[in-house]
Design a protein around this motif. Structure first.
Motif, PDB file in Angstrom:
ATOM      1  N   ALA A   1     -46.040  15.802 -21.241  1.00 57.64           N
ATOM      2  CA  ALA A   1     -46.726  15.956 -19.957  1.00 57.64           C
ATOM      3  C   ALA A   1     -46.711  17.415 -19.497  1.00 57.64           C
ATOM      4  CB  ALA A   1     -46.088  15.060 -18.902  1.00 57.64           C
ATOM      5  N   ARG A   2     -45.579  18.076 -19.651  1.00 59.28           N
ATOM      6  CA  ARG A   2     -45.498  19.484 -19.244  1.00 59.28           C
ATOM      7  C   ARG A   2     -46.494  20.342 -20.017  1.00 59.28           C
ATOM      8  NH1 ARG A   2     -39.258  19.484 -19.317  1.00 59.28           N
ATOM      9  NH2 ARG A   2     -39.736  20.261 -21.375  1.00 59.28           N
ATOM     10  N   ALA A   3     -46.715  20.021 -21.291  1.00 58.61           N
ATOM     11  CA  ALA A   3     -47.680  20.772 -22.097  1.00 58.61           C
ATOM     12  C   ALA A   3     -49.107  20.511 -21.636  1.00 58.61           C
ATOM     13  CB  ALA A   3     -47.531  20.404 -23.576  1.00 58.61           C
ATOM     14  N   LEU A   4     -49.369  19.305 -21.135  1.00 58.29           N
ATOM     15  CA  LEU A   4     -50.735  18.925 -20.754  1.00 58.29           C
ATOM     16  C   LEU A   4     -51.102  19.283 -19.308  1.00 58.29           C
ATOM     17  CD1 LEU A   4     -50.829  15.392 -22.426  1.00 58.29           C
ATOM     18  CD2 LEU A   4     -51.973  17.469 -23.234  1.00 58.29           C
ATOM     19  N   LEU A   5     -50.130  19.259 -18.407  1.00 55.45           N
ATOM     20  CA  LEU A   5     -50.429  19.486 -16.981  1.00 55.45           C
ATOM     21  C   LEU A   5     -51.133  20.829 -16.762  1.00 55.45           C
ATOM     22  CD1 LEU A   5     -47.187  18.063 -15.361  1.00 55.45           C
ATOM     23  CD2 LEU A   5     -49.522  17.217 -14.998  1.00 55.45           C
ATOM     24  N   GLY A   6     -52.202  20.778 -15.978  1.00 49.77           N
ATOM     25  CA  GLY A   6     -52.958  21.978 -15.645  1.00 49.77           C
ATOM     26  C   GLY A   6     -54.040  22.340 -16.645  1.00 49.77           C
ATOM     27  N   LYS A   7     -54.091  21.649 -17.761  1.00 50.05           N
ATOM     28  CA  LYS A   7     -55.083  21.946 -18.803  1.00 50.05           C
ATOM     29  C   LYS A   7     -56.374  21.178 -18.537  1.00 50.05           C
ATOM     30  CE  LYS A   7     -52.158  24.392 -21.244  1.00 50.05           C
ATOM     31  NZ  LYS A   7     -51.225  24.949 -20.322  1.00 50.05           N
ATOM     32  N   GLU A   8     -57.454  21.605 -19.222  1.00 47.07           N
ATOM     33  CA  GLU A   8     -58.779  21.008 -19.045  1.00 47.07           C
ATOM     34  C   GLU A   8     -59.281  20.403 -20.350  1.00 47.07           C
ATOM     35  OE1 GLU A   8     -61.124  24.323 -17.709  1.00 47.07           O
ATOM     36  OE2 GLU A   8     -60.226  24.300 -15.706  1.00 47.07           O
ATOM     37  N   ILE A   9     -60.376  19.664 -20.266  1.00 44.90           N
ATOM     38  CA  ILE A   9     -61.009  19.093 -21.452  1.00 44.90           C
ATOM     39  C   ILE A   9     -61.383  20.232 -22.397  1.00 44.90           C
ATOM     40  CG2 ILE A   9     -63.036  17.853 -22.335  1.00 44.90           C
ATOM     41  CD1 ILE A   9     -63.003  16.222 -19.743  1.00 44.90           C
ATOM     42  N   GLY A  10     -61.049  20.051 -23.670  1.00 48.35           N
ATOM     43  CA  GLY A  10     -61.333  21.060 -24.681  1.00 48.35           C
ATOM     44  C   GLY A  10     -60.157  21.988 -24.955  1.00 48.35           C
ATOM     45  N   ASP A  11     -59.194  22.034 -24.041  1.00 50.37           N
ATOM     46  CA  ASP A  11     -58.017  22.879 -24.259  1.00 50.37           C
ATOM     47  C   ASP A  11     -57.177  22.302 -25.384  1.00 50.37           C
ATOM     48  OD1 ASP A  11     -58.748  24.575 -22.222  1.00 50.37           O
ATOM     49  OD2 ASP A  11     -57.214  23.889 -20.810  1.00 50.37           O
ATOM     50  N   GLU A  12     -56.590  23.213 -26.160  1.00 52.27           N
ATOM     51  CA  GLU A  12     -55.665  22.804 -27.207  1.00 52.27           C
ATOM     52  C   GLU A  12     -54.271  23.218 -26.793  1.00 52.27           C
ATOM     53  OE1 GLU A  12     -56.711  23.782 -31.203  1.00 52.27           O
ATOM     54  OE2 GLU A  12     -58.824  23.325 -30.875  1.00 52.27           O
ATOM     55  N   VAL A  13     -53.313  22.310 -27.026  1.00 51.16           N
ATOM     56  CA  VAL A  13     -51.915  22.583 -26.689  1.00 51.16           C
ATOM     57  C   VAL A  13     -51.038  22.190 -27.868  1.00 51.16           C
ATOM     58  CG1 VAL A  13     -52.257  22.279 -24.199  1.00 51.16           C
ATOM     59  CG2 VAL A  13     -51.571  20.341 -25.577  1.00 51.16           C
ATOM     60  N   GLN A  14     -49.850  22.761 -27.905  1.00 54.05           N
ATOM     61  CA  GLN A  14     -48.867  22.414 -28.927  1.00 54.05           C
ATOM     62  C   GLN A  14     -47.930  21.352 -28.372  1.00 54.05           C
ATOM     63  OE1 GLN A  14     -48.366  23.619 -32.222  1.00 54.05           O
ATOM     64  NE2 GLN A  14     -50.491  24.244 -31.870  1.00 54.05           N
ATOM     65  N   VAL A  15     -47.814  20.246 -29.081  1.00 55.53           N
ATOM     66  CA  VAL A  15     -46.923  19.161 -28.685  1.00 55.53           C
ATOM     67  C   VAL A  15     -46.104  18.777 -29.913  1.00 55.53           C
ATOM     68  CG1 VAL A  15     -46.779  16.796 -27.849  1.00 55.53           C
ATOM     69  CG2 VAL A  15     -48.540  18.318 -26.951  1.00 55.53           C
ATOM     70  N   ALA A  16     -44.802  18.906 -29.806  1.00 54.70           N
ATOM     71  CA  ALA A  16     -43.874  18.577 -30.903  1.00 54.70           C
ATOM     72  C   ALA A  16     -44.277  19.284 -32.196  1.00 54.70           C
ATOM     73  CB  ALA A  16     -43.797  17.072 -31.096  1.00 54.70           C
ATOM     74  N   GLY A  17     -44.678  20.547 -32.066  1.00 52.16           N
ATOM     75  CA  GLY A  17     -45.015  21.339 -33.243  1.00 52.16           C
ATOM     76  C   GLY A  17     -46.392  21.091 -33.824  1.00 52.16           C
ATOM     77  N   ALA A  18     -47.179  20.257 -33.181  1.00 51.83           N
ATOM     78  CA  ALA A  18     -48.526  19.964 -33.686  1.00 51.83           C
ATOM     79  C   ALA A  18     -49.550  20.236 -32.585  1.00 51.83           C
ATOM     80  CB  ALA A  18     -48.613  18.517 -34.125  1.00 51.83           C
ATOM     81  N   GLY A  19     -50.712  20.671 -33.014  1.00 50.69           N
ATOM     82  CA  GLY A  19     -51.777  20.931 -32.052  1.00 50.69           C
ATOM     83  C   GLY A  19     -52.512  19.660 -31.668  1.00 50.69           C
ATOM     84  N   VAL A  20     -52.820  19.534 -30.386  1.00 46.66           N
ATOM     85  CA  VAL A  20     -53.641  18.434 -29.903  1.00 46.66           C
ATOM     86  C   VAL A  20     -54.725  19.003 -28.996  1.00 46.66           C
ATOM     87  CG1 VAL A  20     -51.745  16.767 -30.013  1.00 46.66           C
ATOM     88  CG2 VAL A  20     -52.218  17.924 -27.873  1.00 46.66           C
ATOM     89  N   GLU A  21     -55.851  18.321 -28.943  1.00 47.28           N
ATOM     90  CA  GLU A  21     -56.944  18.751 -28.072  1.00 47.28           C
ATOM     91  C   GLU A  21     -57.177  17.694 -27.010  1.00 47.28           C
ATOM     92  OE1 GLU A  21     -61.746  19.692 -28.139  1.00 47.28           O
ATOM     93  OE2 GLU A  21     -60.695  19.401 -30.044  1.00 47.28           O
ATOM     94  N   ILE A  22     -57.367  18.132 -25.788  1.00 40.46           N
ATOM     95  CA  ILE A  22     -57.674  17.215 -24.689  1.00 40.46           C
ATOM     96  C   ILE A  22     -59.152  16.871 -24.769  1.00 40.46           C
ATOM     97  CG2 ILE A  22     -57.750  16.938 -22.184  1.00 40.46           C
ATOM     98  CD1 ILE A  22     -55.409  18.983 -22.080  1.00 40.46           C
ATOM     99  N   THR A  23     -59.451  15.571 -24.936  1.00 38.11           N
ATOM    100  CA  THR A  23     -60.840  15.138 -25.068  1.00 38.11           C
ATOM    101  C   THR A  23     -61.385  14.471 -23.819  1.00 38.11           C
ATOM    102  OG1 THR A  23     -60.176  13.055 -26.100  1.00 38.11           O
ATOM    103  CG2 THR A  23     -60.640  14.909 -27.584  1.00 38.11           C
ATOM    104  N   ALA A  24     -60.513  13.972 -22.966  1.00 43.23           N
ATOM    105  CA  ALA A  24     -60.974  13.334 -21.721  1.00 43.23           C
ATOM    106  C   ALA A  24     -59.834  13.307 -20.704  1.00 43.23           C
ATOM    107  CB  ALA A  24     -61.475  11.910 -21.981  1.00 43.23           C
ATOM    108  N   ILE A  25     -60.219  13.360 -19.446  1.00 44.39           N
ATOM    109  CA  ILE A  25     -59.280  13.249 -18.326  1.00 44.39           C
ATOM    110  C   ILE A  25     -59.884  12.267 -17.347  1.00 44.39           C
ATOM    111  CG2 ILE A  25     -58.060  14.461 -16.479  1.00 44.39           C
ATOM    112  CD1 ILE A  25     -58.567  17.084 -18.065  1.00 44.39           C
ATOM    113  N   ARG A  26     -59.099  11.237 -16.991  1.00 44.28           N
ATOM    114  CA  ARG A  26     -59.594  10.246 -16.024  1.00 44.28           C
ATOM    115  C   ARG A  26     -58.601  10.079 -14.911  1.00 44.28           C
ATOM    116  NH1 ARG A  26     -61.020   5.513 -20.235  1.00 44.28           N
ATOM    117  NH2 ARG A  26     -59.682   6.622 -21.585  1.00 44.28           N
TER     118      ARG A  26
END
Length: 159
Positions: A134-159
């Motif tokens: 959650a700390r990695a994702l908070l404040g980010k937008e759709i399309g942003d990429e973040v590192q979570v547990a050593g792996a990259g993830v992309e935010i595809t939707a926020i509801r």
């Protein structure tokens, strides 16, 4: 007195001295559902405490009384510190209470709802706002990429 009785009494006395449930140092943010959960848990703890007192078997079942008292102290504290956060409609950024869909590098998609500590249940897709994810994702937008547990993830939707 038999040693067997002494051991049983010692075990019962030790069980009656249950440590308090730890209270998080973080602000106690809750969703409306989280607040309802705390209210229900408080009512159940209060009922269990009253039932343990009324049974008249307090000395015979000190463990039940200790557990009920411990839970009542915990939920009283959590209700007293609860800060209800109402959901944001159509959030543009990841915020407390929203649902986030991420795409992992291996193609898997996962959905998480960011909630308070007491209502978090990763098996049901809800994570605490103080968790690393959650700390990695908070404040980010759709399309942003973040590192979570050593792996990259992309935010595809926020509801």
């Amino acid at each position: 007195m038999s040693v067997a009785f002494t051991k049983d009494e010692d075990h019962e006395a030790a069980a009656a001295n249950l440590p308090d449930r730890p209270i998080s140092p973080h602000p106690n943010l809750v969703t409306p559902e989280g607040l309802a959960f705390l209210e229900t848990a408080f009512a159940e703890a209060k009922a269990a405490y009253s039932a343990a007192q009324a049974s008249g078997l307090i000395n015979a079942d000190r463990t039940a009384m200790a557990r009920a008292a411990r839970d009542l102290r915990y939920y009283t504290a959590r209700l007293g510190s609860a800060q209800r956060i109402d959901p944001v409609t159509s959030p543009q950024k990841v915020v407390f209470g929203c649902e986030v869909i991420i795409a992992r590098e291996d193609g898997r998609q996962q959905t998480f709802r960011i909630v308070g500590e007491d209502e978090a249940d990763p098996n049901k897709g809800s994570i605490s706002y103080v968790s690393p994810m959650a700390r990695a994702l908070l404040g980010k937008e759709i399309g942003d990429e973040v590192q979570v547990a050593g792996a990259g993830v992309e935010i595809t939707a926020i509801r």
